[in-house]
Design an enzyme around this catalytic site. Sequence first.
Site, PDB file in Angstrom:
ATOM      1  N   THR A 293      20.066 -20.088   3.723  1.00 23.42           N
ATOM      2  CA  THR A 293      21.307 -20.838   3.545  1.00 23.42           C
ATOM      3  C   THR A 293      21.063 -22.004   2.606  1.00 23.42           C
ATOM      4  O   THR A 293      20.006 -22.644   2.663  1.00 23.42           O
ATOM      5  CB  THR A 293      21.847 -21.341   4.906  1.00 23.42           C
ATOM      6  OG1 THR A 293      23.056 -22.075   4.690  1.00 23.42           O
ATOM      7  CG2 THR A 293      20.845 -22.240   5.613  1.00 23.42           C
TER       8      THR A 293
ATOM      9  N   HIS B 215      10.747 -20.530  18.766  1.00 20.83           N
ATOM     10  CA  HIS B 215       9.386 -20.858  19.197  1.00 20.83           C
ATOM     11  C   HIS B 215       8.887 -19.924  20.300  1.00 20.83           C
ATOM     12  O   HIS B 215       7.704 -19.938  20.655  1.00 20.83           O
ATOM     13  CB  HIS B 215       9.348 -22.313  19.685  1.00 20.83           C
ATOM     14  CG  HIS B 215       8.020 -22.981  19.506  1.00 20.83           C
ATOM     15  ND1 HIS B 215       6.881 -22.304  19.131  1.00 20.83           N
ATOM     16  CD2 HIS B 215       7.645 -24.284  19.644  1.00 20.83           C
ATOM     17  CE1 HIS B 215       5.874 -23.142  19.054  1.00 20.83           C
ATOM     18  NE2 HIS B 215       6.304 -24.360  19.364  1.00 20.83           N
TER      19      HIS B 215
END
Length: 412
Positions: free
Chosen positions: A331, A383
């Site tokens: 993006t 994560h």
Amino acid sequence: MSQIKVPVFSESVSEGTLLGWNVQPGQAVKRGDVLAEIETDKVVLEVIAQEDGVLKSVTKNEGDTVLSEEVLGELGAGEAGAAAPTADAPVTSADPSQSAGGESQARTEQAVPAPAAQGERRDDLSPAVRKIMAEKGLEAADVPATGPRGNITKADALGAQPGQRPAAQAQAAVQLPAGARPEERVPMTRIRQKIAERLKEVQDTTAMLTTFNEVDMKPIMDLRRKYQDQFVAKHDIKLGFMSFFVRAATEALKQFPVVNASVDGKDIIYHGFYDIGIAVSTDRGLVVPILRDTDQLGLADIEKGIGEFAKKARANKLSMEDMSGGTFTITNGGTFGSMMSTPIINAPQSAILGMHNIVERPVVVNGEIVIRPMMYVALSYDHRIIDGRDSVQFLVTIKNLLEDPARLLLDL
């Protein structure tokens, strides 16, 4: 007589909203004409005439919820004007307090927008209205706005002529009482609702973290400046920055496969292909069309693919296939002036790369302070499966490839 039906939705789409009809009952149409437009939570679909004929009747109106393959109306033989609007056809009322069904509808929280000035672009136009105005060469000031929220309806656009400013539009804007605090309640589009739902879901279901770095863009800028004319002459498209980022991200994904992976329950799915989504901002919200097999695309192929997606997005022509899948997303908030941000992962992917504004800043090179065009880059990642070491090294790999573009050509 033939039925006009809603296009078949994909398995992930259950219903849509009819944005409006481009033709009215009694009007003649040709095969291939766009009769109506339907918004789902992913794309805007066109309802195409399958044969020549006359729109005899409609059973669904603007704003109605529609299902896959549901009947919208009937198309039959005959001459234009032979059919009159049915009882189910849309009703346009000059009185904003009257709904389509004739019931009184209080709008104490709404403020009627001021008339558009000459040449002013309105962002509240439906795709159907925008199409009619473009075909007739109309500006917003040419069209009377009789919609319930001061918006321009299809009937308004069909009846207007270029340069003939309506008397109602020529009047001075309504003066609100001193101290007035107007409000307007506008329903979210289906696409916006889905975006909100997915963003919240990502925050609730992933352990999202973001790591940052900075890239000296001078080598790429010098390369573009040197070869831009030759590139355009050969490929008929300009060489931008995004193609370099797509190539660099693809090479980094090869080195760090977990960044290209996704989570499914207690399993990690490693993808042996590279389908990169390019986030594109539209009037209806952010959409992410997918460049397929980017490891097999050159810079020119990438630029052409991105250019085609941009054209489709502006015209609301992106298909569900264009936006299905994807293993990684890029993006570019820098196009709007963003200096730094933490992009949100595009589920079910596990990471997203954020580009930002290029700003000349003092940096130290070989022990000397110099001015260089610098860009901050960000990698948001899940994560749960991507460790900090992998995420940092992934971003450093992209940085190194961009600061030495020869590595992209030499596969180093």
